[in-house]
Design a protein around this motif. Structure first.
Motif, PDB file in Angstrom:
ATOM      1  N   ALA A 106      34.378  29.589  61.237  1.00 14.81           N
ATOM      2  CA  ALA A 106      34.580  31.037  61.265  1.00 14.81           C
ATOM      3  C   ALA A 106      34.936  31.567  59.878  1.00 14.81           C
ATOM      4  CB  ALA A 106      35.687  31.388  62.259  1.00 14.81           C
ATOM      5  N   ALA A 107      35.721  30.802  59.130  1.00 17.02           N
ATOM      6  CA  ALA A 107      36.099  31.217  57.780  1.00 17.02           C
ATOM      7  C   ALA A 107      34.884  31.264  56.867  1.00 17.02           C
ATOM      8  CB  ALA A 107      37.152  30.265  57.212  1.00 17.02           C
ATOM      9  N   SER A 108      33.978  30.298  57.038  1.00 13.95           N
ATOM     10  CA  SER A 108      32.749  30.276  56.241  1.00 13.95           C
ATOM     11  C   SER A 108      31.896  31.499  56.538  1.00 13.95           C
ATOM     12  CB  SER A 108      31.973  28.994  56.538  1.00 13.95           C
ATOM     13  OG  SER A 108      30.724  29.001  55.874  1.00 13.95           O
ATOM     14  N   GLN A 109      31.758  31.824  57.814  1.00 18.51           N
ATOM     15  CA  GLN A 109      30.971  32.984  58.208  1.00 18.51           C
ATOM     16  C   GLN A 109      31.647  34.278  57.775  1.00 18.51           C
ATOM     17  OE1 GLN A 109      30.678  32.194  62.391  1.00 18.51           O
ATOM     18  NE2 GLN A 109      28.878  30.894  62.178  1.00 18.51           N
ATOM     19  N   ALA A 110      32.980  34.301  57.842  1.00 22.33           N
ATOM     20  CA  ALA A 110      33.722  35.494  57.440  1.00 22.33           C
ATOM     21  C   ALA A 110      33.590  35.738  55.945  1.00 22.33           C
ATOM     22  CB  ALA A 110      35.190  35.347  57.813  1.00 22.33           C
ATOM     23  N   GLN A 111      33.448  34.666  55.191  1.00 25.10           N
ATOM     24  CA  GLN A 111      33.295  34.793  53.744  1.00 25.10           C
ATOM     25  C   GLN A 111      32.041  35.586  53.409  1.00 25.10           C
ATOM     26  OE1 GLN A 111      33.065  31.023  51.729  1.00 25.10           O
ATOM     27  NE2 GLN A 111      34.200  31.764  49.962  1.00 25.10           N
ATOM     28  N   MET A 112      31.002  35.408  54.234  1.00 24.70           N
ATOM     29  CA  MET A 112      29.761  36.148  54.023  1.00 24.70           C
ATOM     30  C   MET A 112      29.876  37.578  54.543  1.00 24.70           C
ATOM     31  SD  MET A 112      26.885  33.262  54.926  1.00 24.70           S
ATOM     32  CE  MET A 112      27.631  32.830  56.490  1.00 24.70           C
ATOM     33  N   VAL A 122      44.486  20.758  67.983  1.00 23.71           N
ATOM     34  CA  VAL A 122      44.413  21.116  66.563  1.00 23.71           C
ATOM     35  C   VAL A 122      43.099  20.713  65.889  1.00 23.71           C
ATOM     36  CG1 VAL A 122      45.393  20.599  64.283  1.00 23.71           C
ATOM     37  CG2 VAL A 122      46.886  21.341  66.150  1.00 23.71           C
ATOM     38  N   PRO A 123      42.593  19.457  66.038  1.00 22.78           N
ATOM     39  CA  PRO A 123      41.350  19.120  65.323  1.00 22.78           C
ATOM     40  C   PRO A 123      40.169  20.006  65.702  1.00 22.78           C
ATOM     41  CG  PRO A 123      42.434  17.149  66.151  1.00 22.78           C
ATOM     42  CD  PRO A 123      43.140  18.305  66.782  1.00 22.78           C
ATOM     43  N   ILE A 124      40.056  20.328  66.988  1.00 25.23           N
ATOM     44  CA  ILE A 124      38.945  21.172  67.424  1.00 25.23           C
ATOM     45  C   ILE A 124      39.135  22.594  66.935  1.00 25.23           C
ATOM     46  CG2 ILE A 124      37.756  22.109  69.459  1.00 25.23           C
ATOM     47  CD1 ILE A 124      38.400  19.500  70.877  1.00 25.23           C
ATOM     48  N   TYR A 125      40.373  23.075  66.974  1.00 25.04           N
ATOM     49  CA  TYR A 125      40.657  24.428  66.497  1.00 25.04           C
ATOM     50  C   TYR A 125      40.411  24.543  64.994  1.00 25.04           C
ATOM     51  CZ  TYR A 125      43.285  28.609  65.228  1.00 25.04           C
ATOM     52  OH  TYR A 125      43.653  29.824  64.711  1.00 25.04           O
ATOM     53  N   GLU A 126      40.814  23.529  64.239  1.00 23.87           N
ATOM     54  CA  GLU A 126      40.595  23.559  62.786  1.00 23.87           C
ATOM     55  C   GLU A 126      39.106  23.603  62.452  1.00 23.87           C
ATOM     56  OE1 GLU A 126      44.427  21.344  60.761  1.00 23.87           O
ATOM     57  OE2 GLU A 126      42.843  20.094  61.595  1.00 23.87           O
ATOM     58  N   ALA A 127      38.292  22.846  63.206  1.00 24.85           N
ATOM     59  CA  ALA A 127      36.844  22.868  62.963  1.00 24.85           C
ATOM     60  C   ALA A 127      36.269  24.245  63.269  1.00 24.85           C
ATOM     61  CB  ALA A 127      36.160  21.802  63.816  1.00 24.85           C
ATOM     62  N   ALA A 128      36.722  24.857  64.371  1.00 27.62           N
ATOM     63  CA  ALA A 128      36.241  26.194  64.725  1.00 27.62           C
ATOM     64  C   ALA A 128      36.683  27.219  63.684  1.00 27.62           C
ATOM     65  CB  ALA A 128      36.767  26.586  66.109  1.00 27.62           C
ATOM     66  N   LEU A 149      28.174  15.963  65.548  1.00 28.84           N
ATOM     67  CA  LEU A 149      28.076  14.879  64.588  1.00 28.84           C
ATOM     68  C   LEU A 149      27.102  15.195  63.463  1.00 28.84           C
ATOM     69  CD1 LEU A 149      28.258  11.684  66.801  1.00 28.84           C
ATOM     70  CD2 LEU A 149      30.071  13.041  65.788  1.00 28.84           C
ATOM     71  N   THR A 150      26.045  15.925  63.744  1.00 31.56           N
ATOM     72  CA  THR A 150      25.113  16.318  62.686  1.00 31.56           C
ATOM     73  C   THR A 150      25.806  17.236  61.706  1.00 31.56           C
ATOM     74  OG1 THR A 150      23.255  16.160  64.206  1.00 31.56           O
ATOM     75  CG2 THR A 150      22.874  17.351  62.173  1.00 31.56           C
ATOM     76  N   LEU A 151      26.644  18.119  62.206  1.00 28.57           N
ATOM     77  CA  LEU A 151      27.393  19.029  61.345  1.00 28.57           C
ATOM     78  C   LEU A 151      28.248  18.245  60.367  1.00 28.57           C
ATOM     79  CD1 LEU A 151      28.456  21.896  60.666  1.00 28.57           C
ATOM     80  CD2 LEU A 151      30.200  21.542  62.415  1.00 28.57           C
ATOM     81  N   ASP A 205      27.347  25.037  57.506  1.00 25.74           N
ATOM     82  CA  ASP A 205      28.102  24.240  56.560  1.00 25.74           C
ATOM     83  C   ASP A 205      29.547  24.106  56.992  1.00 25.74           C
ATOM     84  OD1 ASP A 205      25.928  23.844  55.022  1.00 25.74           O
ATOM     85  OD2 ASP A 205      26.313  25.541  53.706  1.00 25.74           O
ATOM     86  N   GLY A 206      30.010  25.010  57.889  1.00 24.60           N
ATOM     87  CA  GLY A 206      31.252  24.895  58.634  1.00 24.60           C
ATOM     88  C   GLY A 206      32.447  24.451  57.847  1.00 24.60           C
ATOM     89  N   ALA A 207      32.898  23.212  58.162  1.00 25.20           N
ATOM     90  CA  ALA A 207      34.179  22.756  57.685  1.00 25.20           C
ATOM     91  C   ALA A 207      34.254  22.710  56.172  1.00 25.20           C
ATOM     92  CB  ALA A 207      34.465  21.370  58.267  1.00 25.20           C
ATOM     93  N   SER A 208      33.191  22.243  55.489  1.00 23.90           N
ATOM     94  CA  SER A 208      33.260  22.103  54.051  1.00 23.90           C
ATOM     95  C   SER A 208      33.393  23.458  53.368  1.00 23.90           C
ATOM     96  CB  SER A 208      32.015  21.366  53.532  1.00 23.90           C
ATOM     97  OG  SER A 208      30.847  22.070  53.884  1.00 23.90           O
ATOM     98  N   ASP A 209      32.641  24.462  53.816  1.00 22.96           N
ATOM     99  CA  ASP A 209      32.721  25.785  53.219  1.00 22.96           C
ATOM    100  C   ASP A 209      34.074  26.422  53.480  1.00 22.96           C
ATOM    101  OD1 ASP A 209      29.302  27.019  53.537  1.00 22.96           O
ATOM    102  OD2 ASP A 209      30.236  25.535  52.241  1.00 22.96           O
TER     103      ASP A 209
END
Length: 281
Positions: free
Chosen positions: A109-115, A99-105, A32-34, A64-68
């Motif tokens: 991962a996409a945010s981290q992969a971007q870096m 699906v909702p949990i997978y999309e969040a994960a 929830l903090t995320l 930053d997870g989902a937003s990034d």
């Protein structure tokens, strides 16, 4: 909201199955903090201590997870997910709940992969998400077998605690914040209900969790060591860790979460040994 008790039978049916909380993210505070603040509550002692000095500051660059992930435009392949992802002792884990949990994960991962410059490993993410959901289902089934139950008051109290920990005035303010990030109030309450259920199961299995002062000081020492290492590696933005007394409550929470995770993981290992599990990925 009524304060009547919600039987575990109902919790382990449609409501819980809609929004299970993966064991890999056992702390609902982190989930929830995320969503609410763009930062995690932290999964290690350093985060627990550092967050106390600035509750609105992100604890790490990957939170930053989902937003990034959304900003990067990366989207997971949902066509590869079957309608029934897994079966656990006859209970189905469906695509709708997966699906909702997978999309969040995937977003994180996409945010981290971007870096890092590498694309997310979707096959591995799907497997991990399925395993986490299976683990959560096993814990819920065991809690039901022991006659444990969660009340609306339990959920309200946990939401209020989470709101206070994140510098908010009320549970309603927290729910409004997470709704802005695409998590409905009902989903958030369901996640909190699952978290409280797991904590009840851990207490029933292992007794109340009461971290000792020695354990808390060990976590505090780890946090200071991590800060020192960050300074030596030239990482900017490191905040000075406040005195032990000032962050003691955060350390208690951190130690408690770690023990809940340890006991729950051990219990899952035992439950898996006798479970009938089929994963269809």
């Amino acid at each position: 909201m009524t304060s009547s008790k919600t039987s575990l039978m109902s919790l382990t049916s449609s409501a819980r199955r809609r929004t299970r909380t993966a064991l890999g993210a056992l702390s609902v505070a982190a989930v929830l903090t995320l969503s609410a603040c763009g930062g995690g509550s932290g999964s290690d002692p350093g985060d627990a201590a550092a967050d106390s000095s600035a509750s609105s500051s992100p604890s790490d660059s990957g939170s930053d997870g989902a937003s990034d992930g959304a900003a990067a435009g990366a989207q997971p392949d949902l066509d590869a997910i079957p309608d029934v992802v897994a079966e656990v002792n006859g209970e189905e884990v469906t695509k709708e709940e997966f699906v909702p949990i997978y999309e969040a994960a995937f977003a994180q991962a996409a945010s981290q992969a971007q870096m890092g410059g590498e694309a997310p490993d979707e096959e591995q993410l799907r497997k991990q998400t399925a395993d986490d959901l299976v683990d959560t289902e096993l814990l819920a089934q065991e809690a039901e077998a022991r006659g444990l139950e969660v009340s609306d008051d339990d959920i309200d109290a946990e939401l209020t605690t989470l709101a206070e920990q994140n510098g908010m005035k009320s549970a309603d303010e927290l729910l409004k914040a997470v709704e802005q990030q695409g998590v409905t109030a009902e989903q958030a309450r369901d996640q909190v209900g699952t978290q409280v259920l797991v904590e009840q199961l851990v207490a029933d299995e292992n007794g109340p969790i009461e971290p000792t002062d020695k354990e808390l000081r060990a976590l505090y020492a780890q946090a200071k060591e991590q800060q020192a290492q960050a300074g030596q590696s030239g990482q900017g933005g490191a905040q000075k860790i406040p005195p032990f007394a000032q962050v003691r409550d955060q350390l208690v929470e951190q130690a408690t979460n770690q023990e809940v995770g340890r006991v729950a993981t051990a219990l899952v290992e035992d439950l898996r040994a006798d479970a009938d599990i089929t994963i269809n990925l």
